[in-house]
Design a protein around this motif. Sequence first.
Motif, PDB file in Angstrom:
ATOM      1  N   MET A   1       0.899  -1.166  -0.029  1.00 43.19           N
ATOM      2  CA  MET A   1       0.058  -0.105  -0.125  1.00 43.19           C
ATOM      3  C   MET A   1       0.816   1.188   0.049  1.00 43.19           C
ATOM      4  O   MET A   1       2.018   1.269   0.633  1.00 43.19           O
ATOM      5  CB  MET A   1      -0.767   0.129   1.057  1.00 43.19           C
ATOM      6  N   ARG A   2       0.599   2.182  -0.986  1.00 39.22           N
ATOM      7  CA  ARG A   2       1.298   3.548  -1.007  1.00 39.22           C
ATOM      8  C   ARG A   2       1.095   4.446   0.354  1.00 39.22           C
ATOM      9  O   ARG A   2       0.270   4.209   1.001  1.00 39.22           O
ATOM     10  CB  ARG A   2       0.670   4.468  -1.911  1.00 39.22           C
ATOM     11  N   ASN A   3       2.419   4.900   0.750  1.00 40.00           N
ATOM     12  CA  ASN A   3       2.219   5.850   1.727  1.00 40.00           C
ATOM     13  C   ASN A   3       2.449   7.246   1.341  1.00 40.00           C
ATOM     14  O   ASN A   3       3.585   7.457   0.623  1.00 40.00           O
ATOM     15  CB  ASN A   3       3.345   5.619   2.690  1.00 40.00           C
ATOM     16  N   ILE A   4       1.519   8.075   1.275  1.00 40.46           N
ATOM     17  CA  ILE A   4       1.684   9.633   0.880  1.00 40.46           C
ATOM     18  C   ILE A   4       2.654  10.314   1.843  1.00 40.46           C
ATOM     19  O   ILE A   4       2.678  10.256   2.934  1.00 40.46           O
ATOM     20  CB  ILE A   4       0.210  10.352   0.875  1.00 40.46           C
ATOM     21  N   ARG A   5       3.309  10.999   0.866  1.00 41.98           N
ATOM     22  CA  ARG A   5       4.661  11.633   1.812  1.00 41.98           C
ATOM     23  C   ARG A   5       3.968  13.035   1.973  1.00 41.98           C
ATOM     24  O   ARG A   5       3.341  13.708   1.315  1.00 41.98           O
ATOM     25  CB  ARG A   5       5.961  11.716   0.593  1.00 41.98           C
ATOM     26  N   LEU A   6       4.599  13.463   3.073  1.00 39.55           N
ATOM     27  CA  LEU A   6       4.149  14.983   3.686  1.00 39.55           C
ATOM     28  C   LEU A   6       5.513  15.781   3.617  1.00 39.55           C
ATOM     29  O   LEU A   6       6.489  15.370   4.315  1.00 39.55           O
ATOM     30  CB  LEU A   6       3.613  14.831   4.979  1.00 39.55           C
ATOM     31  N   ILE A   7       5.477  16.591   2.478  1.00 41.97           N
ATOM     32  CA  ILE A   7       6.712  17.591   2.211  1.00 41.97           C
ATOM     33  C   ILE A   7       6.653  19.024   2.654  1.00 41.97           C
ATOM     34  O   ILE A   7       5.459  19.753   2.451  1.00 41.97           O
ATOM     35  CB  ILE A   7       6.916  17.389   0.853  1.00 41.97           C
ATOM     36  N   ALA A   8       7.587  19.443   3.307  1.00 42.93           N
ATOM     37  CA  ALA A   8       7.793  20.926   3.474  1.00 42.93           C
ATOM     38  C   ALA A   8       8.459  21.442   2.524  1.00 42.93           C
ATOM     39  O   ALA A   8       9.387  21.083   2.133  1.00 42.93           O
ATOM     40  CB  ALA A   8       8.306  21.148   4.852  1.00 42.93           C
ATOM     41  N   LYS A   9       7.595  22.559   2.039  1.00 39.35           N
ATOM     42  CA  LYS A   9       8.557  23.313   0.904  1.00 39.35           C
ATOM     43  C   LYS A   9       8.722  24.615   1.229  1.00 39.35           C
ATOM     44  O   LYS A   9       8.069  25.542   1.732  1.00 39.35           O
ATOM     45  CB  LYS A   9       7.279  23.495  -0.312  1.00 39.35           C
ATOM     46  N   LEU A  10      10.012  25.053   0.906  1.00 39.04           N
ATOM     47  CA  LEU A  10      10.822  26.443   1.395  1.00 39.04           C
ATOM     48  C   LEU A  10      11.093  27.157   0.118  1.00 39.04           C
ATOM     49  O   LEU A  10      11.843  26.655  -0.566  1.00 39.04           O
ATOM     50  CB  LEU A  10      11.664  26.074   2.354  1.00 39.04           C
ATOM     51  N   GLU A  11      10.397  28.113  -0.027  1.00 38.71           N
ATOM     52  CA  GLU A  11      10.866  29.026  -1.173  1.00 38.71           C
ATOM     53  C   GLU A  11      11.784  30.105  -0.693  1.00 38.71           C
ATOM     54  O   GLU A  11      11.593  30.706   0.297  1.00 38.71           O
ATOM     55  CB  GLU A  11       9.455  29.660  -1.758  1.00 38.71           C
ATOM     56  N   ILE A  12      12.988  30.205  -1.363  1.00 37.05           N
ATOM     57  CA  ILE A  12      14.130  30.772  -0.848  1.00 37.05           C
ATOM     58  C   ILE A  12      14.369  32.014  -1.960  1.00 37.05           C
ATOM     59  O   ILE A  12      14.368  31.649  -3.144  1.00 37.05           O
ATOM     60  CB  ILE A  12      15.448  30.022  -0.904  1.00 37.05           C
ATOM     61  N   ASP A 220       0.492  11.040  -4.900  1.00 31.60           N
ATOM     62  CA  ASP A 220       1.535  10.287  -3.796  1.00 31.60           C
ATOM     63  C   ASP A 220       2.304  11.208  -2.952  1.00 31.60           C
ATOM     64  O   ASP A 220       2.770  10.364  -1.875  1.00 31.60           O
ATOM     65  CB  ASP A 220       2.660  10.189  -5.068  1.00 31.60           C
ATOM     66  N   ALA A 221       2.227  12.504  -2.936  1.00 34.31           N
ATOM     67  CA  ALA A 221       3.020  13.443  -1.897  1.00 34.31           C
ATOM     68  C   ALA A 221       1.889  14.538  -2.070  1.00 34.31           C
ATOM     69  O   ALA A 221       1.769  14.902  -3.025  1.00 34.31           O
ATOM     70  CB  ALA A 221       4.231  13.484  -2.279  1.00 34.31           C
ATOM     71  N   ILE A 222       2.494  15.549  -0.955  1.00 36.90           N
ATOM     72  CA  ILE A 222       1.433  16.656  -0.600  1.00 36.90           C
ATOM     73  C   ILE A 222       2.669  17.525  -0.018  1.00 36.90           C
ATOM     74  O   ILE A 222       3.361  17.302   0.879  1.00 36.90           O
ATOM     75  CB  ILE A 222       0.322  16.699   0.060  1.00 36.90           C
ATOM     76  N   ALA A 223       2.876  18.940  -0.827  1.00 37.65           N
ATOM     77  CA  ALA A 223       3.827  19.886  -0.279  1.00 37.65           C
ATOM     78  C   ALA A 223       2.951  20.997   0.230  1.00 37.65           C
ATOM     79  O   ALA A 223       2.044  21.474  -0.171  1.00 37.65           O
ATOM     80  CB  ALA A 223       4.648  20.302  -1.439  1.00 37.65           C
ATOM     81  N   PHE A 224       3.602  21.576   1.535  1.00 35.96           N
ATOM     82  CA  PHE A 224       3.002  22.520   2.222  1.00 35.96           C
ATOM     83  C   PHE A 224       3.926  23.606   2.348  1.00 35.96           C
ATOM     84  O   PHE A 224       5.040  23.185   2.842  1.00 35.96           O
ATOM     85  CB  PHE A 224       2.692  21.926   3.638  1.00 35.96           C
ATOM     86  N   ALA A 225       3.409  24.952   2.611  1.00 37.12           N
ATOM     87  CA  ALA A 225       4.201  25.787   2.860  1.00 37.12           C
ATOM     88  C   ALA A 225       3.699  26.770   3.900  1.00 37.12           C
ATOM     89  O   ALA A 225       4.134  26.937   4.919  1.00 37.12           O
ATOM     90  CB  ALA A 225       4.481  26.569   1.348  1.00 37.12           C
ATOM     91  N   ARG A 226       2.878  27.760   3.302  1.00 34.65           N
ATOM     92  CA  ARG A 226       2.185  28.755   4.032  1.00 34.65           C
ATOM     93  C   ARG A 226       1.743  28.452   5.336  1.00 34.65           C
ATOM     94  O   ARG A 226       1.946  28.991   6.473  1.00 34.65           O
ATOM     95  CB  ARG A 226       1.096  29.569   3.167  1.00 34.65           C
ATOM     96  N   CYS A 227       0.749  27.400   5.422  1.00 37.35           N
ATOM     97  CA  CYS A 227       0.379  26.862   6.568  1.00 37.35           C
ATOM     98  C   CYS A 227       1.261  26.707   7.632  1.00 37.35           C
ATOM     99  O   CYS A 227       1.051  26.560   8.914  1.00 37.35           O
ATOM    100  CB  CYS A 227      -0.774  25.772   6.254  1.00 37.35           C
ATOM    101  N   LEU A 228       2.558  25.850   7.106  1.00 38.98           N
ATOM    102  CA  LEU A 228       3.789  25.743   8.055  1.00 38.98           C
ATOM    103  C   LEU A 228       4.290  26.773   8.611  1.00 38.98           C
ATOM    104  O   LEU A 228       4.601  26.969   9.795  1.00 38.98           O
ATOM    105  CB  LEU A 228       4.498  24.832   7.526  1.00 38.98           C
TER     106      LEU A 228
END
Length: 255
Positions: A1-12, A220-228
């Motif tokens: 079974m797939r595991n969805i990755r939780l990714i922190a996205k940092l814009e520099i 497959d994965a989700i990237a988060f920025a502002r909310c973090l």
Amino acid sequence: MRNIRLIAKLEIKPPNLVKGIQFEGLRKIGDPNEFAKKYYNDGADEIIYDDIVASLYERNSLEKIIEETSKNLFIPITVSGGIRSVENINSALRSGADKVAINTAAIKDSSIIKKMSDRFGSSTIVLSLQAKKVGNSWEAYYDNGRERSFLNAIDWAKCAEDNGIGEILVTSIDNDGVARGFDIDLVNTVMKNVNVPVIASGGMGKLDDIDNLISSTSVDAIAFARCLHYNQLTISQIRDFCISKKHPIRRIKNI
């Protein structure tokens, strides 16, 4: 079974972590390494570092940031922004990155994708697809959403896959930073047309947004920025919520 990755996205915008709305109105937030460390300690599966002015100035300035980060973070790191050549990838990987994401250079010359994937393997090369709704479809943008490519975003995603891309980071320009949820139609349309893993980005505002995304797509994965960055949510809160909803998220113990 797939595991969805939780990714922190940092814009520099070197040397600072920044965030805007729909790729505009950038606001300085702080030291990217401190934020990356925070997200790592909170259980992020991966980190994306995106130099948002690299293509504009035809350079990438993340090497020192990545070197410092990789000393203390033991999760995959993706470098995005200003990746134009094999030499750029070599530099990023030597600095401690595991993957690179390309956009502007690939739009200008799609053959570069094959050259890069042949040299480093498709799993190392990610397409950063910045898409904006135009009429009834989406158009691919580049230079951090500043320039129109006049390419249909879905056709471009298929072309990139044909040329050897290993993963696609799909960012909705319309939804970026506005906290009104992900563009589920965009994500689903991309996923129906490609067979590589897809990361959804742009629009996370509340926990129900991730529930809607996972329930409506096979992402497959989700990237988060502002909310973090603004402490509206944490990676651990997002993970616990997903587990409570029985979504296929990796459990992390002893964080």
